[in-house]
Design a protein around this motif. Sequence first.
Motif, PDB file in Angstrom:
ATOM      1  N   GLU A   1      63.157  52.325  30.780  1.00 32.61           N
ATOM      2  CA  GLU A   1      63.564  52.257  29.379  1.00 32.61           C
ATOM      3  C   GLU A   1      62.846  53.348  28.584  1.00 32.61           C
ATOM      4  O   GLU A   1      61.864  53.935  29.045  1.00 32.61           O
ATOM      5  N   ARG A   2      63.322  53.612  27.388  1.00 36.83           N
ATOM      6  CA  ARG A   2      62.636  54.551  26.498  1.00 36.83           C
ATOM      7  C   ARG A   2      61.261  54.003  26.123  1.00 36.83           C
ATOM      8  O   ARG A   2      61.109  52.812  25.840  1.00 36.83           O
ATOM      9  N   HIS A   3      60.256  54.880  26.130  1.00 32.59           N
ATOM     10  CA  HIS A   3      58.932  54.505  25.639  1.00 32.59           C
ATOM     11  C   HIS A   3      58.980  54.534  24.115  1.00 32.59           C
ATOM     12  O   HIS A   3      59.223  55.578  23.509  1.00 32.59           O
ATOM     13  N   LEU A   4      58.742  53.379  23.493  1.00 34.14           N
ATOM     14  CA  LEU A   4      58.890  53.248  22.046  1.00 34.14           C
ATOM     15  C   LEU A   4      57.570  53.336  21.291  1.00 34.14           C
ATOM     16  O   LEU A   4      57.481  52.936  20.125  1.00 34.14           O
ATOM     17  N   GLY A   5      56.539  53.848  21.948  1.00 40.15           N
ATOM     18  CA  GLY A   5      55.286  54.129  21.257  1.00 40.15           C
ATOM     19  C   GLY A   5      54.706  52.922  20.550  1.00 40.15           C
ATOM     20  O   GLY A   5      54.582  51.835  21.122  1.00 40.15           O
ATOM     21  N   ALA A   6      54.380  53.107  19.271  1.00 42.90           N
ATOM     22  CA  ALA A   6      53.709  52.063  18.493  1.00 42.90           C
ATOM     23  C   ALA A   6      54.612  50.869  18.191  1.00 42.90           C
ATOM     24  O   ALA A   6      54.119  49.822  17.742  1.00 42.90           O
ATOM     25  N   LEU A   7      55.911  51.002  18.442  1.00 41.94           N
ATOM     26  CA  LEU A   7      56.830  49.893  18.176  1.00 41.94           C
ATOM     27  C   LEU A   7      56.904  48.901  19.342  1.00 41.94           C
ATOM     28  O   LEU A   7      57.388  47.782  19.165  1.00 41.94           O
ATOM     29  N   GLN A   8      56.413  49.298  20.494  1.00 36.78           N
ATOM     30  CA  GLN A   8      56.492  48.415  21.657  1.00 36.78           C
ATOM     31  C   GLN A   8      55.706  47.126  21.419  1.00 36.78           C
ATOM     32  O   GLN A   8      54.583  47.151  20.938  1.00 36.78           O
ATOM     33  N   GLY A   9      56.330  46.016  21.756  1.00 35.42           N
ATOM     34  CA  GLY A   9      55.703  44.715  21.588  1.00 35.42           C
ATOM     35  C   GLY A   9      56.029  44.036  20.278  1.00 35.42           C
ATOM     36  O   GLY A   9      55.771  42.840  20.119  1.00 35.42           O
ATOM     37  N   LEU A  10      56.604  44.779  19.336  1.00 37.72           N
ATOM     38  CA  LEU A  10      56.949  44.203  18.039  1.00 37.72           C
ATOM     39  C   LEU A  10      58.356  43.615  18.069  1.00 37.72           C
ATOM     40  O   LEU A  10      59.255  44.160  18.707  1.00 37.72           O
ATOM     41  N   SER A  11      58.546  42.509  17.365  1.00 42.66           N
ATOM     42  CA  SER A  11      59.876  41.918  17.252  1.00 42.66           C
ATOM     43  C   SER A  11      60.648  42.626  16.134  1.00 42.66           C
ATOM     44  O   SER A  11      60.064  43.347  15.318  1.00 42.66           O
ATOM     45  N   LEU A  12      61.938  42.397  16.099  1.00 40.83           N
ATOM     46  CA  LEU A  12      62.747  43.005  15.043  1.00 40.83           C
ATOM     47  C   LEU A  12      62.351  42.487  13.666  1.00 40.83           C
ATOM     48  O   LEU A  12      62.559  43.172  12.660  1.00 40.83           O
ATOM     49  N   ASN A  13      61.769  41.295  13.611  1.00 41.37           N
ATOM     50  CA  ASN A  13      61.296  40.761  12.330  1.00 41.37           C
ATOM     51  C   ASN A  13      59.954  41.363  11.931  1.00 41.37           C
ATOM     52  O   ASN A  13      59.708  41.633  10.751  1.00 41.37           O
ATOM     53  N   ASP A  14      59.082  41.573  12.924  1.00 42.50           N
ATOM     54  CA  ASP A  14      57.735  42.064  12.639  1.00 42.50           C
ATOM     55  C   ASP A  14      57.678  43.570  12.399  1.00 42.50           C
ATOM     56  O   ASP A  14      56.863  44.049  11.592  1.00 42.50           O
TER      57      ASP A  14
ATOM     58  N   PRO B   1      59.407  45.886  10.767  1.00 47.40           N
ATOM     59  CA  PRO B   1      59.476  46.439   9.417  1.00 47.40           C
ATOM     60  C   PRO B   1      58.238  46.118   8.574  1.00 47.40           C
ATOM     61  O   PRO B   1      57.934  46.832   7.617  1.00 47.40           O
ATOM     62  N   LEU B   2      57.522  45.059   8.949  1.00 50.63           N
ATOM     63  CA  LEU B   2      56.327  44.656   8.202  1.00 50.63           C
ATOM     64  C   LEU B   2      55.076  45.363   8.715  1.00 50.63           C
ATOM     65  O   LEU B   2      54.232  45.806   7.942  1.00 50.63           O
ATOM     66  N   VAL B   3      54.958  45.471  10.040  1.00 52.72           N
ATOM     67  CA  VAL B   3      53.768  46.054  10.660  1.00 52.72           C
ATOM     68  C   VAL B   3      53.807  47.579  10.625  1.00 52.72           C
ATOM     69  O   VAL B   3      52.788  48.236  10.410  1.00 52.72           O
ATOM     70  N   GLU B   4      55.004  48.143  10.861  1.00 50.38           N
ATOM     71  CA  GLU B   4      55.167  49.597  10.912  1.00 50.38           C
ATOM     72  C   GLU B   4      56.361  50.022  10.045  1.00 50.38           C
ATOM     73  O   GLU B   4      57.366  50.536  10.533  1.00 50.38           O
ATOM     74  N   PRO B   5      56.266  49.820   8.724  1.00 50.79           N
ATOM     75  CA  PRO B   5      57.431  50.073   7.859  1.00 50.79           C
ATOM     76  C   PRO B   5      57.962  51.508   7.915  1.00 50.79           C
ATOM     77  O   PRO B   5      59.185  51.709   7.982  1.00 50.79           O
ATOM     78  N   GLU B   6      57.072  52.495   7.887  1.00 48.14           N
ATOM     79  CA  GLU B   6      57.539  53.882   7.900  1.00 48.14           C
ATOM     80  C   GLU B   6      58.140  54.248   9.254  1.00 48.14           C
ATOM     81  O   GLU B   6      59.190  54.898   9.328  1.00 48.14           O
ATOM     82  N   LEU B   7      57.468  53.811  10.312  1.00 50.03           N
ATOM     83  CA  LEU B   7      57.963  54.103  11.656  1.00 50.03           C
ATOM     84  C   LEU B   7      59.295  53.404  11.907  1.00 50.03           C
ATOM     85  O   LEU B   7      60.183  53.958  12.566  1.00 50.03           O
ATOM     86  N   TRP B   8      59.433  52.211  11.353  1.00 44.26           N
ATOM     87  CA  TRP B   8      60.680  51.464  11.516  1.00 44.26           C
ATOM     88  C   TRP B   8      61.839  52.180  10.812  1.00 44.26           C
ATOM     89  O   TRP B   8      62.951  52.259  11.347  1.00 44.26           O
ATOM     90  N   LYS B   9      61.570  52.718   9.646  1.00 45.87           N
ATOM     91  CA  LYS B   9      62.607  53.481   8.938  1.00 45.87           C
ATOM     92  C   LYS B   9      63.034  54.697   9.751  1.00 45.87           C
ATOM     93  O   LYS B   9      64.219  55.031   9.840  1.00 45.87           O
ATOM     94  N   ILE B  10      62.056  55.366  10.356  1.00 47.45           N
ATOM     95  CA  ILE B  10      62.354  56.531  11.192  1.00 47.45           C
ATOM     96  C   ILE B  10      63.201  56.113  12.393  1.00 47.45           C
ATOM     97  O   ILE B  10      64.166  56.786  12.759  1.00 47.45           O
ATOM     98  N   HIS B  11      62.827  54.989  12.979  1.00 46.72           N
ATOM     99  CA  HIS B  11      63.574  54.469  14.128  1.00 46.72           C
ATOM    100  C   HIS B  11      65.019  54.162  13.745  1.00 46.72           C
ATOM    101  O   HIS B  11      65.960  54.536  14.462  1.00 46.72           O
ATOM    102  N   LEU B  12      65.202  53.486  12.627  1.00 46.30           N
ATOM    103  CA  LEU B  12      66.555  53.127  12.178  1.00 46.30           C
ATOM    104  C   LEU B  12      67.402  54.352  11.866  1.00 46.30           C
ATOM    105  O   LEU B  12      68.619  54.331  12.011  1.00 46.30           O
TER     106      LEU B  12
END
Length: 214
Positions: free
Chosen positions: A86-99, A101-112
């Motif tokens: 699978e793709r290595h998702l860096g700092a997002l690995q292990g986070l749920s779709l709910n968590d 945006p809260l834990v990594e808001p800027e990175l989540w925006k970049i991902h989206l």
Amino acid sequence: MTTTRFCLVRHGETDWNVERRLQGHTDISLNTSGLEQASQMAQALKEMNLQFDVLYTSDLQRARQTAKAIENLYQVTAITNSALRERHLGALQGLSLNDAPLVEPELWKIHLSRDLYHDMRGGESIVQFSERIRCALEELRQKHVGKTILLVSHGGALDMMYRVASNQALEAEKAVTVPNASLNWISHDGNAWKVERWADTSHLQKNALDNLDL
């Protein structure tokens, strides 16, 4: 022209799939449902009398456990290939779709936004991931020209294989589902790739979850 066929299998369900948690390279095992799905998938291949020449699997255990069901039924040995991860998702690995945006808001925006060049802080960019999957597919195609290749991998990886085979742009939104333990067919006639069938889950007794790749 000589046609090379790939039957692409996504691994069975994991607890992290159920929790909608981003797995990436995290080595998560199948849950009970996932093991049942793997068995049902392998049995379906046997019942359709699929004749394949070689079996490949990602080295992550959720894929290897899925491939094991095929190994047991066909009395073959899978070849492990880390390029099918699978793709290595860096700092997002292990986070749920709910968590996320809260834990990594800027990175989540970049991902989206499907930023093609951001590596998610220590992971792989979409461009890097695409190149890895494209090269892996091409290497296997050239090694087994005219053969049927059975390949067990991951949702994001199979989505990328679909993009390669359909010439879908990397920046385009996801166009297909990739359910757990689904069967997906692509081929190459020596000139170009083609998507033959996709997201077949008719062999599963219960509904399967789609991948989280965006």
